[in-house]
Scaffold this active site. Structure first.
Site, PDB file in Angstrom:
ATOM      1  N   HIS A  39     -20.489 -36.759  -8.877  1.00 20.14           N
ATOM      2  CA  HIS A  39     -20.594 -35.554  -9.600  1.00 20.14           C
ATOM      3  C   HIS A  39     -21.902 -35.346 -10.169  1.00 20.14           C
ATOM      4  O   HIS A  39     -22.245 -34.269 -10.644  1.00 20.14           O
ATOM      5  CB  HIS A  39     -19.437 -35.031 -10.154  1.00 20.14           C
ATOM      6  CG  HIS A  39     -17.759 -34.942  -9.626  1.00 20.14           C
ATOM      7  ND1 HIS A  39     -18.203 -33.847  -9.334  1.00 20.14           N
ATOM      8  CD2 HIS A  39     -16.974 -35.616  -9.783  1.00 20.14           C
ATOM      9  CE1 HIS A  39     -17.313 -33.755  -8.328  1.00 20.14           C
ATOM     10  NE2 HIS A  39     -16.313 -34.976  -8.759  1.00 20.14           N
TER      11      HIS A  39
ATOM     12  N   GLN B  89     -18.173 -30.457 -14.061  1.00 21.92           N
ATOM     13  CA  GLN B  89     -16.729 -29.804 -13.325  1.00 21.92           C
ATOM     14  C   GLN B  89     -16.261 -29.377 -13.971  1.00 21.92           C
ATOM     15  O   GLN B  89     -15.507 -28.250 -13.777  1.00 21.92           O
ATOM     16  CB  GLN B  89     -15.904 -30.948 -12.714  1.00 21.92           C
ATOM     17  CG  GLN B  89     -16.020 -32.307 -11.462  1.00 21.92           C
ATOM     18  CD  GLN B  89     -15.543 -32.960 -11.322  1.00 21.92           C
ATOM     19  OE1 GLN B  89     -14.922 -33.701 -11.846  1.00 21.92           O
ATOM     20  NE2 GLN B  89     -13.834 -32.387 -10.256  1.00 21.92           N
TER      21      GLN B  89
ATOM     22  N   GLY C  12      -9.752 -38.580 -12.820  1.00 16.89           N
ATOM     23  CA  GLY C  12     -10.693 -38.236 -13.191  1.00 16.89           C
ATOM     24  C   GLY C  12     -11.028 -36.941 -13.546  1.00 16.89           C
ATOM     25  O   GLY C  12     -11.222 -36.116 -12.484  1.00 16.89           O
TER      26      GLY C  12
ATOM     27  N   HIS D 226     -16.545 -41.995  -7.799  1.00 25.04           N
ATOM     28  CA  HIS D 226     -17.007 -41.300  -7.267  1.00 25.04           C
ATOM     29  C   HIS D 226     -17.479 -39.924  -8.510  1.00 25.04           C
ATOM     30  O   HIS D 226     -18.065 -38.724  -8.427  1.00 25.04           O
ATOM     31  CB  HIS D 226     -15.216 -40.694  -7.422  1.00 25.04           C
ATOM     32  CG  HIS D 226     -15.300 -39.130  -6.524  1.00 25.04           C
ATOM     33  ND1 HIS D 226     -14.223 -38.899  -5.746  1.00 25.04           N
ATOM     34  CD2 HIS D 226     -14.989 -38.202  -7.685  1.00 25.04           C
ATOM     35  CE1 HIS D 226     -13.846 -37.644  -5.946  1.00 25.04           C
ATOM     36  NE2 HIS D 226     -14.616 -36.814  -7.417  1.00 25.04           N
ATOM     37  N   GLU D 227     -16.939 -39.920  -9.251  1.00 24.86           N
ATOM     38  CA  GLU D 227     -17.146 -39.139 -10.603  1.00 24.86           C
ATOM     39  C   GLU D 227     -19.156 -39.388 -10.764  1.00 24.86           C
ATOM     40  O   GLU D 227     -19.729 -38.656 -11.569  1.00 24.86           O
ATOM     41  CB  GLU D 227     -16.360 -39.802 -11.797  1.00 24.86           C
ATOM     42  CG  GLU D 227     -14.770 -39.547 -12.186  1.00 24.86           C
ATOM     43  CD  GLU D 227     -13.933 -38.705 -11.596  1.00 24.86           C
ATOM     44  OE1 GLU D 227     -15.546 -37.219 -11.605  1.00 24.86           O
ATOM     45  OE2 GLU D 227     -13.319 -38.711 -10.933  1.00 24.86           O
TER      46      GLU D 227
ATOM     47  N   CYS E 270     -10.038 -34.797  -4.952  1.00 27.59           N
ATOM     48  CA  CYS E 270     -10.961 -34.254  -6.003  1.00 27.59           C
ATOM     49  C   CYS E 270     -10.194 -32.697  -6.763  1.00 27.59           C
ATOM     50  O   CYS E 270     -10.449 -32.231  -6.103  1.00 27.59           O
ATOM     51  CB  CYS E 270     -12.858 -33.672  -5.415  1.00 27.59           C
ATOM     52  SG  CYS E 270     -13.867 -33.309  -7.084  1.00 27.59           S
ATOM     53  N   LEU E 271     -10.542 -32.706  -8.059  1.00 25.94           N
ATOM     54  CA  LEU E 271     -10.264 -31.532  -8.820  1.00 25.94           C
ATOM     55  C   LEU E 271     -10.915 -30.046  -8.248  1.00 25.94           C
ATOM     56  O   LEU E 271     -10.423 -28.881  -8.662  1.00 25.94           O
ATOM     57  CB  LEU E 271      -9.961 -31.737 -10.225  1.00 25.94           C
ATOM     58  CG  LEU E 271      -9.243 -32.556 -10.598  1.00 25.94           C
ATOM     59  CD1 LEU E 271      -9.123 -32.870 -11.681  1.00 25.94           C
ATOM     60  CD2 LEU E 271      -7.736 -32.014 -10.178  1.00 25.94           C
TER      61      LEU E 271
HETATM   62 ZN   LIG Z   1     -14.618 -35.448  -7.928  1.00 23.56          ZN
END
Ligand SMILES: [Zn+2]
Length: 172
Positions: free
Chosen positions: A140, A51, A46, A136-137, A94-95
């Site tokens: 962000h 990001q 995701g 989660h996304e 998370c990236l």
């Molecule tokens: Zn994330």
């Protein structure tokens, strides 16, 4: 399509509140393609536009990747309409918070609406990994990272570990 660098914590750009998309046009579709490309390159499931430094309410998911099939999904202006009292616990990563994995509790089921890549309004009932990833996304888009859901002690430990890993990476 382009693979773009993914911003990592504690970069203040991750705290931005993303802006709604007025019109799902070719520019948004190109953004979503770049996001998918960047997510696949980083081996993630995701990614939110913020990001890669674009504070717009766009996110992409592909939960099928682990099975080796690509099933990209694009969500524009996603909004949660309902979430369950019942909670689920998942180990999240998370990236933007590389190498940190912690259990986070979130509502187990949600109902959401969003625009798809053609600008059509869709509603979705989600549970399990899909519900967790979407929440989660969507966090962000409001400048929230999964570590913000942890206790203060766990969060401090996670961010310290992240800072140490980044120092090592810079040194190496
Ligand atoms: Zn994330």
């Amino acid at each position: 399509m382009a693979v773009l660098p993914i911003i990592t914590a504690p970069d203040p750009r991750l705290k931005a509140i993303s802006q709604p998309v007025d019109n799902v046009d070719a520019g948004i579709r190109r953004l979503a393609e770049d996001m998918l490309e960047s997510m696949y390159a980083a081996d993630g499931i995701g990614l939110a536009a913020v990001q890669i430094g674009v504070p717009k309410r766009v996110l992409v998911l592909d939960l099928a990747r682990k099975d080796g099939r690509n099933e990209p999904r694009v969500f524009v202006n996603p909004r949660i309409l309902w979430s369950s009292q019942e909670a689920a616990l998942y180990e999240e990563g998370c990236l933007s918070v590389p190498d940190i994995w912690e259990e986070v509790q979130r509502p187990a089921q949600i109902r959401a609406e969003y625009l798809d890549e053609d600008g059509r309004l869709q509603t979705l009932e989600a549970e399990g990994l899909l519900a967790t990833c979407l929440q989660h996304e969507m966090d962000h888009l409001d400048g929230i990272l999964f570590v913000d859901h942890l206790s203060r002690l766990k969060r401090t430990m996670a961010l310290r570990k992240l800072a140490k890993a980044q120092r090592l990476k810079q040194a190496g």
